[in-house]
Design a protein around this motif. Structure first.
Motif, PDB file in Angstrom:
ATOM      1  N   GLY A  79       0.872  -1.236   0.194  1.00  0.00           N
ATOM      2  CA  GLY A  79      -0.003  -0.048  -0.103  1.00  0.00           C
ATOM      3  C   GLY A  79       0.885   1.391  -0.009  1.00  0.00           C
ATOM      4  N   GLN A  80       0.352   2.161   0.055  1.00  0.00           N
ATOM      5  CA  GLN A  80       1.000   3.833   0.050  1.00  0.00           C
ATOM      6  C   GLN A  80       1.672   3.831   1.751  1.00  0.00           C
ATOM      7  OE1 GLN A  80       0.677   3.470  -3.334  1.00  0.00           O
ATOM      8  NE2 GLN A  80       1.310   5.607  -2.895  1.00  0.00           N
ATOM      9  N   GLU A  81       2.766   3.046   1.670  1.00  0.00           N
ATOM     10  CA  GLU A  81       3.031   3.021   2.897  1.00  0.00           C
ATOM     11  C   GLU A  81       3.748   4.330   3.545  1.00  0.00           C
ATOM     12  OE1 GLU A  81       6.600   0.168   3.054  1.00  0.00           O
ATOM     13  OE2 GLU A  81       6.246   0.426   0.581  1.00  0.00           O
ATOM     14  N   GLN A  82       4.147   4.504   4.772  1.00  0.00           N
ATOM     15  CA  GLN A  82       4.912   5.259   5.347  1.00  0.00           C
ATOM     16  C   GLN A  82       6.323   5.263   5.119  1.00  0.00           C
ATOM     17  OE1 GLN A  82       3.941   5.409   9.487  1.00  0.00           O
ATOM     18  NE2 GLN A  82       3.383   7.601   9.107  1.00  0.00           N
ATOM     19  N   ASP A 122      -3.683   6.509   3.885  1.00  0.00           N
ATOM     20  CA  ASP A 122      -3.035   5.785   4.422  1.00  0.00           C
ATOM     21  C   ASP A 122      -3.971   4.395   4.725  1.00  0.00           C
ATOM     22  OD1 ASP A 122      -4.978   7.068   5.792  1.00  0.00           O
ATOM     23  OD2 ASP A 122      -4.061   7.500   7.723  1.00  0.00           O
ATOM     24  N   LYS A 123      -4.813   4.435   3.888  1.00  0.00           N
ATOM     25  CA  LYS A 123      -5.824   3.259   3.793  1.00  0.00           C
ATOM     26  C   LYS A 123      -5.750   2.438   2.536  1.00  0.00           C
ATOM     27  CE  LYS A 123      -8.831   6.130   6.755  1.00  0.00           C
ATOM     28  NZ  LYS A 123      -7.792   7.528   6.516  1.00  0.00           N
ATOM     29  N   PRO A 124      -6.202   1.128   2.680  1.00  0.00           N
ATOM     30  CA  PRO A 124      -5.902   0.035   1.469  1.00  0.00           C
ATOM     31  C   PRO A 124      -6.950   0.542   0.432  1.00  0.00           C
ATOM     32  CG  PRO A 124      -6.402  -1.054   3.197  1.00  0.00           C
ATOM     33  CD  PRO A 124      -6.420   0.318   3.753  1.00  0.00           C
ATOM     34  N   GLU A 125      -8.042   1.455   0.564  1.00  0.00           N
ATOM     35  CA  GLU A 125      -8.991   2.014  -0.389  1.00  0.00           C
ATOM     36  C   GLU A 125      -8.438   3.227  -1.246  1.00  0.00           C
ATOM     37  OE1 GLU A 125      -9.316   1.591   2.994  1.00  0.00           O
ATOM     38  OE2 GLU A 125     -10.614  -0.013   3.121  1.00  0.00           O
ATOM     39  N   ALA A 144       6.164  11.497   4.746  1.00  0.00           N
ATOM     40  CA  ALA A 144       6.171  10.168   5.052  1.00  0.00           C
ATOM     41  C   ALA A 144       6.180   9.404   3.589  1.00  0.00           C
ATOM     42  CB  ALA A 144       5.056   9.421   5.596  1.00  0.00           C
ATOM     43  N   ARG A 145       6.297  10.245   2.507  1.00  0.00           N
ATOM     44  CA  ARG A 145       6.448   9.733   1.162  1.00  0.00           C
ATOM     45  C   ARG A 145       5.347   8.565   0.638  1.00  0.00           C
ATOM     46  NH1 ARG A 145      12.583   8.568  -0.548  1.00  0.00           N
ATOM     47  NH2 ARG A 145      12.477   7.076   1.459  1.00  0.00           N
ATOM     48  N   GLN A 180      -4.722  13.533  -3.324  1.00  0.00           N
ATOM     49  CA  GLN A 180      -6.103  13.008  -2.658  1.00  0.00           C
ATOM     50  C   GLN A 180      -5.951  13.420  -1.153  1.00  0.00           C
ATOM     51  OE1 GLN A 180      -4.147  10.528  -4.310  1.00  0.00           O
ATOM     52  NE2 GLN A 180      -5.340  11.276  -6.354  1.00  0.00           N
ATOM     53  N   GLY A 181      -5.071  14.365  -0.695  1.00  0.00           N
ATOM     54  CA  GLY A 181      -4.984  14.735   0.497  1.00  0.00           C
ATOM     55  C   GLY A 181      -3.958  14.058   1.323  1.00  0.00           C
ATOM     56  N   CYS A 182      -3.362  14.647   2.014  1.00  0.00           N
ATOM     57  CA  CYS A 182      -2.264  14.262   2.812  1.00  0.00           C
ATOM     58  C   CYS A 182      -2.290  13.794   4.270  1.00  0.00           C
ATOM     59  CB  CYS A 182      -1.066  15.397   2.964  1.00  0.00           C
ATOM     60  SG  CYS A 182       0.338  14.887   4.090  1.00  0.00           S
ATOM     61  N   PRO A 183      -2.359  12.398   4.514  1.00  0.00           N
ATOM     62  CA  PRO A 183      -3.053  11.992   5.688  1.00  0.00           C
ATOM     63  C   PRO A 183      -1.961  12.172   6.997  1.00  0.00           C
ATOM     64  CG  PRO A 183      -2.399  10.200   4.193  1.00  0.00           C
ATOM     65  CD  PRO A 183      -2.229  11.484   3.661  1.00  0.00           C
TER      66      PRO A 183
END
Ligand SMILES: Cc1cc2nc3c(=O)[nH]c(=O)nc-3n(C[C@H](O)[C@H](O)[C@H](O)COP(=O)(O)OP(=O)(O)OC[C@H]3O[C@@H](n4cnc5c(N)ncnc54)[C@H](O)[C@@H]3O)c2cc1C
Ligand code: SF4
Lengths: 142, 537
Positions: free
Chosen positions: A106-109, B47-50, B199-200, B206-209
């Motif tokens: 996923g879009q990991e840290q 920060d979510k799979p979706e 955190a790359r 889509q917005g920075c979590p």
């Protein structure tokens, strides 16, 4: 939650396996884990897809072979087929099993370390650009 | 009737936030009306799979796709490009990529240098101190010394790493002897003023979590509010009101219960972006200003520029982790930025080397093609080819101002409050098409030099109107411009516009650094000349 009737789900899974078959080291759609739950999750997050998905699945004839149904839908109702493909592939690429095979967490840290900064200085990758000097146009000298 | 605000700001995006913070800090009483709401970083899906699933709808940049009540729908039936934006505290910066680019000195002198469009009423040097100031407020990361620019004050933070994709792109450029540089970004490479280190995650659009990216809800609004600015959300302005002296006297707005209010003000600043601002001016003015407020030149809404975007994707054998952020740009190039008339067109473009995102991509776009092209074994083949193994060279193509490219009021479409929607009439010019064709050819060479195994190109992306400019242009002559060099209307001396509408030309750069620098310059001028200004009482 059960977002789809049994008939529609069976049609989705059958066409899903045509669109996403086992090949090149990847599992087919229905072998990717609990895809039924993931499809429900997709539809819960994107409820606007449910109507067009149901419509498309209802066009699949009872007993029609999935491959033939997919071909026919793609000709007669390309938007409907695209919705089926979107729901199936969205669910598929969110399955942990699939992501593991792909090496995708996923879009990991992954915050950068100081070592990664300025590597182009250390190995002189940027040096030729610096050596060529300014390239901007000065409006006062034309 | 309520109190009279010293300054009323309409729109809480990039320019509105800069204006609110600096006015409030100078002790000016500010009220800001924003149609959107406050968005919290835990609403973002990065920060979510979706993440990819939601980026196609709820967090899509096109308001017509999102279909939220806070947005206004836009008629794009006569446009080659869809305008993109977001309504909320922070405005479109909530979903921008944070490429933080200054214009070049030549951008302010297009007429003198290339004989097209117009010169700006100020120079790069006039704007430079405000660019410097904004770099610090936003927390810009970058590397000093880019030879594409005159020497400048270094940004406050070191550059983000350029990563595997940046290095590969750079190698290709070196092979050809072409310019590149680590890209400046309004994304902190270190924790900065209460924001986290990037955190790359690569989900900036889509917005920075992580609360890292410099969106103005984080960079400016907290200070503005701490200094007394009043921010009213869910407040949709339908008209700027005018008093008997022909001065702006406030605005009529509708709350989320459908109740109308009149916010009175001594001075009005419109910051509703390059589409929202002309829409609002065209909706205002009544009989006294037929054809729209501040529109004696007839240029409100005209000269819309949106930076048509084209791109080249290169596919490589080696793993590039090309979903890693920032989503915006690893390196940029200005090799073909300046005019060379032998190419058959004028002006140029910045290039940006960007990652290519997650595995899903744009599956829904495949409907209708032969089934086996997009699906079956080819689905896996295409995903394996692109995902993690590709990067994109994008082109920010300078489009020249053309009065026929414009924002008008739509005859039938409205927002949820019944206010007429904007309609966009926009066609790419011959110059733009030649420019894009030339740049795509060069990008193919750059990809080949980088070792791409295969290459694909997008000649024009329809969903690319990220940059909305030119629709209330500045200038010295009231007959050929809407605003003076300070963003003040030539017609209505207490009405100001500070967003991208003010631009005289579009440059080939992402505009927000310049929007903010212009807003800051104008607001500082407003504060300095406070005692001499005509205001509504
Ligand atoms: C996906 C995306 C990526 C981008 N990437 C970049 C980038 O990398 N670099 C860059 O420089 N720029 C980028 N941009 C552009 C950048 O976001 C804009 O230039 C910038 O936000 C414009 O600032 P603004 O103040 O003009 O308007 P906005 O930030 O759009 O704010 C306008 C505000 O006004 C409000 N408003 C409008 N009408 C009304 C009304 N009638 N009543 C009340 N409120 C109203 C809106 O709701 C909105 O919040 C990107 C944009 C998008 C959409
Ligand atoms: S890459 Fe950085 S700025 Fe972009 S979303 Fe991730 S943490 Fe935020």
């Amino acid at each position: 939650m059960n977002a789809l009737s049994d008939t529609r789900r069976a049609a989705l899974n059958a066409i899903g396996d045509v669109l996403i078959p086992a090949a090149l080291g990847m599992p087919r759609f229905t072998d990717a884990g609990d895809v039924d739950a993931m499809v429900d999750h997709v539809l819960a997050l994107r409820p606007e897809l449910t109507g067009s998905l149901n419509q498309a699945l209802d066009r699949v004839g009872a007993g029609e072979a999935a491959a033939a149904a997919a071909e026919r839908l793609n000709r007669e109702d390309p938007d409907g087929l695209a919705t089926i493909g979107l729901v199936a592939s969205s669910a598929y690429y969110m399955m942990p099993e699939v992501r593991q095979i792909m090496g995708y967490r996923g879009q990991e840290q992954r915050p950068a370390t100081v070592d990664e900064e300025h590597d182009y200085m250390r190995d002189n990758l940027l040096q030729p650009v610096i050596d060529r000097g300014p390239i901007y146009r000065d409006p006062d000298s034309g | 009737m309520g109190e009279i605000a010293e300054v009323l700001i309409i729109g809480a995006g990039a320019s509105g936030a800069v204006a609110a913070k600096h006015l409030a800090e100078a002790g000016v009483g500010v009220v800001c009306l924003e149609q959107g709401r406050e968005v919290s970083s835990d609403e973002f899906y990065g920060d979510k799979p979706e993440w990819e699933l939601m980026s196609q709808r709820l967090w899509h940049p096109n308001p017509n796709v999102r279909g939220l009540a806070t947005d206004y729908p836009i008629d794009t039936s006569e446009s080659d490009v869809n305008p993109l934006m977001f309504a909320g505290v922070g405005g479109s910066t909530l979903i921008y990529a944070a490429h933080w680019q200054r214009f070049m000195p030549s951008d302010f002198r297009v007429r003198s240098l290339d004989g097209v469009a117009d010169d700006w009423p100020f120079t790069y040097q006039d704007l430079e101190p405000f660019y410097d100031h904004m770099d610090v407020e936003m927390g810009v990361s970058g590397l000093a010394g880019d030879p594409a620019y005159p020497p400048m004050t270094p940004p406050p933070l070191p550059p983000l790493p350029i990563g595997r994709i940046g290095r590969l792109a750079a190698k290709g450029m070196n092979e050809l002897g072409w310019h590149w540089w680590p890209a400046p970004q309004a994304i902190p490479s270190r924790a900065y003023r209460g924001r986290s280190q990037c955190a790359r995650r690569g989900t900036c659009m889509q917005g920075c979590p992580e609360q890292a990216k410099a969106s103005t809800d984080l960079t400016h609004w907290p200070d503005a509010i701490a200094h007394g600015a009043q921010l009213i959300t869910g407040a949709r302005v339908r008209e700027i009101t005018v008093n008997a002296q022909g001065l702006a006297s406030g605005a009529i707005w509708i709350d989320r219960d459908g109740v109308e209010h009149h916010q009175r003000a001594e001075k009005v600043i419109v910051c509703a972006n390059g589409v929202g601002t002309p829409r609002l001016l065209l909706l205002s003015g009544g009989d006294r200003f037929a054809g729209g407020l501040a529109n004696s030149s007839g240029l409100v809404g005209r000269n819309l520029m949106m930076h048509p975007y084209a791109a080249t994707v290169g596919y490589f054998d080696e793993p590039l982790d090309s979903w890693l952020g920032p989503a915006g740009q690893a390196i940029h190039s200005m090799q073909f930025y300046e005019t060379d008339k032998s190419r058959g067109f004028v002006r140029g473009a910045k290039w940006n080397a960007m990652p290519t995102g997650g595995p899903l991509g744009m599956r829904s776009a495949y409907g209708g093609a032969p089934l086996e092209e997009a699906w079956g074994e080819n689905l896996h083949r295409a995903t394996q080819k692109r995902f993690g193994h590709s990067f994109e060279w994008g082109i920010i193509a300078e489009d020249l101002p053309d009065p026929e490219n414009r924002v008008v009021l739509d005859d039938s479409l409205t927002d949820t409050d019944g206010i007429p929607s904007p309609k966009i009439i926009y066609r790419n010019s011959d110059n733009t098409e030649k420019l894009i064709a030339f740049h795509l050819d060069r990008q193919r060479e750059a990809m080949e030099a980088a070792g791409a195994k295969s290459i694909s190109t997008t000649t024009l992306m329809r969903d690319c109107g990220w940059h909305l400019m030119g629709t209330c242009r500045m200038g010295n002559d009231p007959e050929t411009s809407v605003l003076d060099q300070w963003g003040t209307s030539h017609d209505v001396p207490n009405l100001h516009v500070l967003d991208g509408s003010t631009f005289v030309t579009s440059s080939g750069f992402n505009p927000t650094a310049t929007i903010c620098a212009i807003a800051l310059r104008s607001v500082m001028h407003m504060i300095e000349t406070r005692a001499d200004q005509r205001v509504a009482s």
